[in-house]
Design a protein around this motif. Sequence first.
Motif, PDB file in Angstrom:
ATOM      1  N   GLY A  78     -25.842 -44.131  29.112  1.00  0.00           N
ATOM      2  CA  GLY A  78     -24.755 -45.002  28.683  1.00  0.00           C
ATOM      3  C   GLY A  78     -23.814 -45.394  29.808  1.00  0.00           C
ATOM      4  O   GLY A  78     -22.984 -46.291  29.644  1.00  0.00           O
ATOM      5  N   MET A  79     -23.924 -44.753  30.948  1.00  0.00           N
ATOM      6  CA  MET A  79     -23.029 -45.026  32.076  1.00  0.00           C
ATOM      7  C   MET A  79     -23.682 -45.817  33.198  1.00  0.00           C
ATOM      8  O   MET A  79     -22.994 -46.298  34.091  1.00  0.00           O
ATOM      9  CB  MET A  79     -22.500 -43.706  32.645  1.00  0.00           C
ATOM     10  CG  MET A  79     -21.676 -42.931  31.648  1.00  0.00           C
ATOM     11  SD  MET A  79     -21.094 -41.377  32.329  1.00  0.00           S
ATOM     12  CE  MET A  79     -20.048 -41.941  33.646  1.00  0.00           C
ATOM     13  N   LEU A  96     -26.597 -49.063  38.845  1.00  0.00           N
ATOM     14  CA  LEU A  96     -25.185 -49.411  38.936  1.00  0.00           C
ATOM     15  C   LEU A  96     -24.447 -48.560  37.915  1.00  0.00           C
ATOM     16  O   LEU A  96     -24.937 -48.320  36.815  1.00  0.00           O
ATOM     17  CB  LEU A  96     -24.960 -50.890  38.636  1.00  0.00           C
ATOM     18  CG  LEU A  96     -25.568 -51.864  39.637  1.00  0.00           C
ATOM     19  CD1 LEU A  96     -25.420 -53.299  39.146  1.00  0.00           C
ATOM     20  CD2 LEU A  96     -24.941 -51.700  41.012  1.00  0.00           C
ATOM     21  N   VAL A  97     -23.247 -48.092  38.283  1.00  0.00           N
ATOM     22  CA  VAL A  97     -22.406 -47.333  37.367  1.00  0.00           C
ATOM     23  C   VAL A  97     -21.454 -48.325  36.708  1.00  0.00           C
ATOM     24  O   VAL A  97     -20.831 -49.138  37.387  1.00  0.00           O
ATOM     25  CB  VAL A  97     -21.602 -46.250  38.117  1.00  0.00           C
ATOM     26  CG1 VAL A  97     -20.738 -45.457  37.152  1.00  0.00           C
ATOM     27  CG2 VAL A  97     -22.538 -45.327  38.881  1.00  0.00           C
ATOM     28  N   LEU A  98     -21.354 -48.267  35.384  1.00  0.00           N
ATOM     29  CA  LEU A  98     -20.539 -49.214  34.628  1.00  0.00           C
ATOM     30  C   LEU A  98     -19.377 -48.513  33.943  1.00  0.00           C
ATOM     31  O   LEU A  98     -19.473 -47.345  33.585  1.00  0.00           O
ATOM     32  CB  LEU A  98     -21.410 -49.898  33.559  1.00  0.00           C
ATOM     33  CG  LEU A  98     -22.709 -50.530  34.045  1.00  0.00           C
ATOM     34  CD1 LEU A  98     -23.517 -51.013  32.861  1.00  0.00           C
ATOM     35  CD2 LEU A  98     -22.439 -51.650  35.025  1.00  0.00           C
ATOM     36  N   ASN A  99     -18.277 -49.262  33.725  1.00  0.00           N
ATOM     37  CA  ASN A  99     -17.194 -48.717  32.909  1.00  0.00           C
ATOM     38  C   ASN A  99     -17.458 -49.080  31.452  1.00  0.00           C
ATOM     39  O   ASN A  99     -18.477 -49.688  31.118  1.00  0.00           O
ATOM     40  CB  ASN A  99     -15.823 -49.189  33.402  1.00  0.00           C
ATOM     41  CG  ASN A  99     -15.595 -50.678  33.234  1.00  0.00           C
ATOM     42  OD1 ASN A  99     -16.373 -51.388  32.592  1.00  0.00           O
ATOM     43  ND2 ASN A  99     -14.518 -51.169  33.823  1.00  0.00           N
ATOM     44  N   ILE A 104     -19.061 -53.293  36.812  1.00  0.00           N
ATOM     45  CA  ILE A 104     -19.657 -52.437  37.834  1.00  0.00           C
ATOM     46  C   ILE A 104     -18.564 -51.651  38.541  1.00  0.00           C
ATOM     47  O   ILE A 104     -17.585 -52.208  39.031  1.00  0.00           O
ATOM     48  CB  ILE A 104     -20.458 -53.278  38.838  1.00  0.00           C
ATOM     49  CG1 ILE A 104     -21.610 -53.977  38.120  1.00  0.00           C
ATOM     50  CG2 ILE A 104     -20.976 -52.407  39.986  1.00  0.00           C
ATOM     51  CD1 ILE A 104     -22.330 -55.009  38.963  1.00  0.00           C
ATOM     52  N   GLN A 105     -18.766 -50.328  38.608  1.00  0.00           N
ATOM     53  CA  GLN A 105     -17.834 -49.430  39.283  1.00  0.00           C
ATOM     54  C   GLN A 105     -18.387 -48.900  40.601  1.00  0.00           C
ATOM     55  O   GLN A 105     -17.644 -48.464  41.455  1.00  0.00           O
ATOM     56  CB  GLN A 105     -17.483 -48.248  38.369  1.00  0.00           C
ATOM     57  CG  GLN A 105     -16.874 -48.669  37.048  1.00  0.00           C
ATOM     58  CD  GLN A 105     -15.569 -49.410  37.233  1.00  0.00           C
ATOM     59  OE1 GLN A 105     -14.631 -48.900  37.819  1.00  0.00           O
ATOM     60  NE2 GLN A 105     -15.519 -50.653  36.761  1.00  0.00           N
ATOM     61  N   GLY A 106     -19.691 -48.916  40.749  1.00  0.00           N
ATOM     62  CA  GLY A 106     -20.313 -48.387  41.961  1.00  0.00           C
ATOM     63  C   GLY A 106     -21.815 -48.355  41.787  1.00  0.00           C
ATOM     64  O   GLY A 106     -22.368 -48.937  40.856  1.00  0.00           O
ATOM     65  N   GLU A 107     -22.466 -47.665  42.698  1.00  0.00           N
ATOM     66  CA  GLU A 107     -23.910 -47.545  42.647  1.00  0.00           C
ATOM     67  C   GLU A 107     -24.305 -46.112  42.920  1.00  0.00           C
ATOM     68  O   GLU A 107     -23.546 -45.352  43.521  1.00  0.00           O
ATOM     69  CB  GLU A 107     -24.583 -48.472  43.660  1.00  0.00           C
ATOM     70  CG  GLU A 107     -24.219 -48.153  45.088  1.00  0.00           C
ATOM     71  CD  GLU A 107     -24.916 -49.063  46.068  1.00  0.00           C
ATOM     72  OE1 GLU A 107     -26.152 -49.016  46.148  1.00  0.00           O
ATOM     73  OE2 GLU A 107     -24.223 -49.813  46.756  1.00  0.00           O
TER      74      GLU A 107
END
Length: 117
Positions: A78-79, A96-99, A104-107
Amino acid sequence: MTQTDVASTAQPTAFAELLGSSRIPHQLSVYHGVLTPRELDEQAAELAALATGAAAHDLGWLRRVAVRGEDRFRWLSGMVTNMVNDLALNAGAWNLVLNAQGRIQGELTVWRAPDQL
């Protein structure tokens, strides 16, 4: 976090072997089961080469986070942008890291290791 369980069997990467022939000895550390250099010796020259062409970059600084628990696959899926459930053991995938809004918050690379007791 140093991976100590494979340190006795880890083999140096081709890049580590190449650096082994240099005039300055390089300290090696285990990363994903292989030995890689902890740091390089000509940082300023390497940064200049990267800006104007190509250069080698030590990725040994990457960190690992262990996610444990019965709900870990659903929680992590989920993240990030890929389904963690679909990864085979000892395999990884770039994500990719998602909020919560999907921004996109980072990788990161998700690596599925065998379950540890």
